[in-house]
Design a protein around this motif. Sequence first.
Motif, PDB file in Angstrom:
ATOM      1  N   THR A  23       0.816  -1.208   0.000  1.00 40.89           N
ATOM      2  CA  THR A  23       0.000   0.000   0.000  1.00 40.89           C
ATOM      3  C   THR A  23       0.852   1.261   0.000  1.00 40.89           C
ATOM      4  OG1 THR A  23      -1.764  -1.187   1.133  1.00 40.89           O
ATOM      5  CG2 THR A  23      -1.868   1.193   1.209  1.00 40.89           C
ATOM      6  N   LYS A  24       1.907   1.274   0.785  1.00 37.79           N
ATOM      7  CA  LYS A  24       2.779   2.458   0.820  1.00 37.79           C
ATOM      8  C   LYS A  24       3.462   2.681  -0.526  1.00 37.79           C
ATOM      9  CE  LYS A  24       3.560   3.035   5.670  1.00 37.79           C
ATOM     10  NZ  LYS A  24       4.466   3.509   6.674  1.00 37.79           N
ATOM     11  N   GLU A  25       3.878   1.597  -1.174  1.00 43.68           N
ATOM     12  CA  GLU A  25       4.486   1.708  -2.508  1.00 43.68           C
ATOM     13  C   GLU A  25       3.484   2.314  -3.500  1.00 43.68           C
ATOM     14  OE1 GLU A  25       5.434  -1.231  -6.232  1.00 43.68           O
ATOM     15  OE2 GLU A  25       5.739  -2.052  -4.222  1.00 43.68           O
ATOM     16  N   ILE A  26       2.244   1.857  -3.424  1.00 34.31           N
ATOM     17  CA  ILE A  26       1.204   2.389  -4.310  1.00 34.31           C
ATOM     18  C   ILE A  26       1.009   3.877  -4.036  1.00 34.31           C
ATOM     19  CG2 ILE A  26      -1.264   2.275  -4.884  1.00 34.31           C
ATOM     20  CD1 ILE A  26      -1.063  -0.760  -4.079  1.00 34.31           C
ATOM     21  N   GLY A  27       0.946   4.250  -2.753  1.00 32.30           N
ATOM     22  CA  GLY A  27       0.786   5.661  -2.386  1.00 32.30           C
ATOM     23  C   GLY A  27       1.939   6.505  -2.879  1.00 32.30           C
ATOM     24  N   LEU A  28       3.155   6.015  -2.753  1.00 33.68           N
ATOM     25  CA  LEU A  28       4.337   6.752  -3.210  1.00 33.68           C
ATOM     26  C   LEU A  28       4.304   6.927  -4.726  1.00 33.68           C
ATOM     27  CD1 LEU A  28       7.007   8.058  -2.396  1.00 33.68           C
ATOM     28  CD2 LEU A  28       8.093   5.822  -2.659  1.00 33.68           C
ATOM     29  N   ARG A  29       3.969   5.846  -5.447  1.00 30.07           N
ATOM     30  CA  ARG A  29       3.879   5.950  -6.918  1.00 30.07           C
ATOM     31  C   ARG A  29       2.821   6.960  -7.339  1.00 30.07           C
ATOM     32  NH1 ARG A  29       3.152   1.039 -10.358  1.00 30.07           N
ATOM     33  NH2 ARG A  29       3.752   2.552 -11.916  1.00 30.07           N
ATOM     34  N   LYS A  30       1.682   6.962  -6.646  1.00 32.89           N
ATOM     35  CA  LYS A  30       0.619   7.911  -6.985  1.00 32.89           C
ATOM     36  C   LYS A  30       1.029   9.343  -6.627  1.00 32.89           C
ATOM     37  CE  LYS A  30      -3.644   6.106  -7.511  1.00 32.89           C
ATOM     38  NZ  LYS A  30      -5.020   6.023  -7.133  1.00 32.89           N
ATOM     39  N   ALA A  31       1.763   9.489  -5.523  1.00 34.53           N
ATOM     40  CA  ALA A  31       2.195  10.823  -5.100  1.00 34.53           C
ATOM     41  C   ALA A  31       3.170  11.439  -6.094  1.00 34.53           C
ATOM     42  CB  ALA A  31       2.823  10.758  -3.705  1.00 34.53           C
ATOM     43  N   ILE A  32       3.958  10.607  -6.776  1.00 39.40           N
ATOM     44  CA  ILE A  32       4.917  11.170  -7.742  1.00 39.40           C
ATOM     45  C   ILE A  32       4.364  11.173  -9.165  1.00 39.40           C
ATOM     46  CG2 ILE A  32       6.937  10.636  -6.335  1.00 39.40           C
ATOM     47  CD1 ILE A  32       7.463   8.234  -8.151  1.00 39.40           C
ATOM     48  N   GLY A  33       3.057  10.861  -9.304  1.00 33.96           N
ATOM     49  CA  GLY A  33       2.431  11.064 -10.600  1.00 33.96           C
ATOM     50  C   GLY A  33       1.899   9.858 -11.333  1.00 33.96           C
ATOM     51  N   ALA A  34       1.938   8.685 -10.737  1.00 35.70           N
ATOM     52  CA  ALA A  34       1.403   7.502 -11.416  1.00 35.70           C
ATOM     53  C   ALA A  34      -0.117   7.614 -11.527  1.00 35.70           C
ATOM     54  CB  ALA A  34       1.774   6.235 -10.666  1.00 35.70           C
ATOM     55  N   LYS A  35      -0.635   7.259 -12.671  1.00 34.49           N
ATOM     56  CA  LYS A  35      -2.081   7.301 -12.916  1.00 34.49           C
ATOM     57  C   LYS A  35      -2.717   5.995 -12.419  1.00 34.49           C
ATOM     58  CE  LYS A  35      -2.027  11.003 -15.747  1.00 34.49           C
ATOM     59  NZ  LYS A  35      -1.099  11.855 -15.057  1.00 34.49           N
ATOM     60  N   ASN A  36      -4.038   6.013 -12.277  1.00 32.63           N
ATOM     61  CA  ASN A  36      -4.761   4.806 -11.859  1.00 32.63           C
ATOM     62  C   ASN A  36      -4.504   3.643 -12.814  1.00 32.63           C
ATOM     63  OD1 ASN A  36      -5.800   6.150  -9.683  1.00 32.63           O
ATOM     64  ND2 ASN A  36      -7.842   6.416 -10.540  1.00 32.63           N
ATOM     65  N   ASN A  37      -4.468   3.938 -14.114  1.00 31.28           N
ATOM     66  CA  ASN A  37      -4.227   2.875 -15.092  1.00 31.28           C
ATOM     67  C   ASN A  37      -2.822   2.274 -14.964  1.00 31.28           C
ATOM     68  OD1 ASN A  37      -6.756   2.850 -16.220  1.00 31.28           O
ATOM     69  ND2 ASN A  37      -6.230   4.300 -17.843  1.00 31.28           N
ATOM     70  N   ASP A  38      -1.836   3.083 -14.543  1.00 36.57           N
ATOM     71  CA  ASP A  38      -0.481   2.550 -14.329  1.00 36.57           C
ATOM     72  C   ASP A  38      -0.481   1.526 -13.203  1.00 36.57           C
ATOM     73  OD1 ASP A  38       0.453   4.290 -16.293  1.00 36.57           O
ATOM     74  OD2 ASP A  38       0.935   5.862 -14.823  1.00 36.57           O
ATOM     75  N   ILE A  39      -1.155   1.861 -12.112  1.00 30.87           N
ATOM     76  CA  ILE A  39      -1.241   0.955 -10.959  1.00 30.87           C
ATOM     77  C   ILE A  39      -2.033  -0.292 -11.344  1.00 30.87           C
ATOM     78  CG2 ILE A  39      -2.044   0.725  -8.574  1.00 30.87           C
ATOM     79  CD1 ILE A  39       0.230   2.769  -8.894  1.00 30.87           C
ATOM     80  N   ARG A  40      -3.159  -0.101 -12.019  1.00 26.73           N
ATOM     81  CA  ARG A  40      -4.002  -1.217 -12.454  1.00 26.73           C
ATOM     82  C   ARG A  40      -3.204  -2.159 -13.365  1.00 26.73           C
ATOM     83  NH1 ARG A  40      -7.976   1.736 -14.254  1.00 26.73           N
ATOM     84  NH2 ARG A  40      -9.026   1.786 -12.254  1.00 26.73           N
ATOM     85  N   PHE A  41      -2.477  -1.598 -14.315  1.00 27.21           N
ATOM     86  CA  PHE A  41      -1.683  -2.393 -15.259  1.00 27.21           C
ATOM     87  C   PHE A  41      -0.618  -3.204 -14.528  1.00 27.21           C
ATOM     88  CE2 PHE A  41       1.888  -2.831 -18.260  1.00 27.21           C
ATOM     89  CZ  PHE A  41       1.253  -3.559 -19.257  1.00 27.21           C
TER      90      PHE A  41
END
Length: 163
Positions: A58-76
């Motif tokens: 979860t923290k990795e996901i939060g960090l990726r989103k905080a630096i600009g990852a889109k929902n589709n990037d995480i989903r992919f």
Amino acid sequence: KFGTIAYHGFRANKDAMKEIDKMVLTIQLVAGCAAAISLLVGGIGTMNIMLVSVTERTKEIGLRKAIGAKNNDIRFQFLVEAIVICLFGGLIGTMLSVLVSSGAGWAITTLFLESHGATWEANVKLWAAVGAFGISTLVGMMAGLYPSNKAAKLTPVEALRFD
């Protein structure tokens, strides 16, 4: 009344052939049902593994989103992980099926047919192996949908605060 026909090197009664065909069909149906149940159980297991992976990262996901990852990037990312897990399962299953069918063919030939000069050819068809990989990929996609959507819906603040 009872004609005989050749069947794998043996001569058999037509009625006996019909019975053998019925038995083979029954075995195929039972094996197909067992395979469907195995796919369902494997898909549920993969989904659970992916849900645990989302929770642990979860923290990795939060960090990726905080630096600009889109929902589709995480989903992919999580969909690809689920598909890779299922493809490795498909590869292992295909290798085991080749080993088991070859071993069964050898055993049947050696124990039952060798004295009659016949052989039992047991091999895995290419279309069956390709089909197994296709179904394995589909199961991976289906099993990864819910966890990947759950990961994509996390907000950066929630994810970074998670403990």
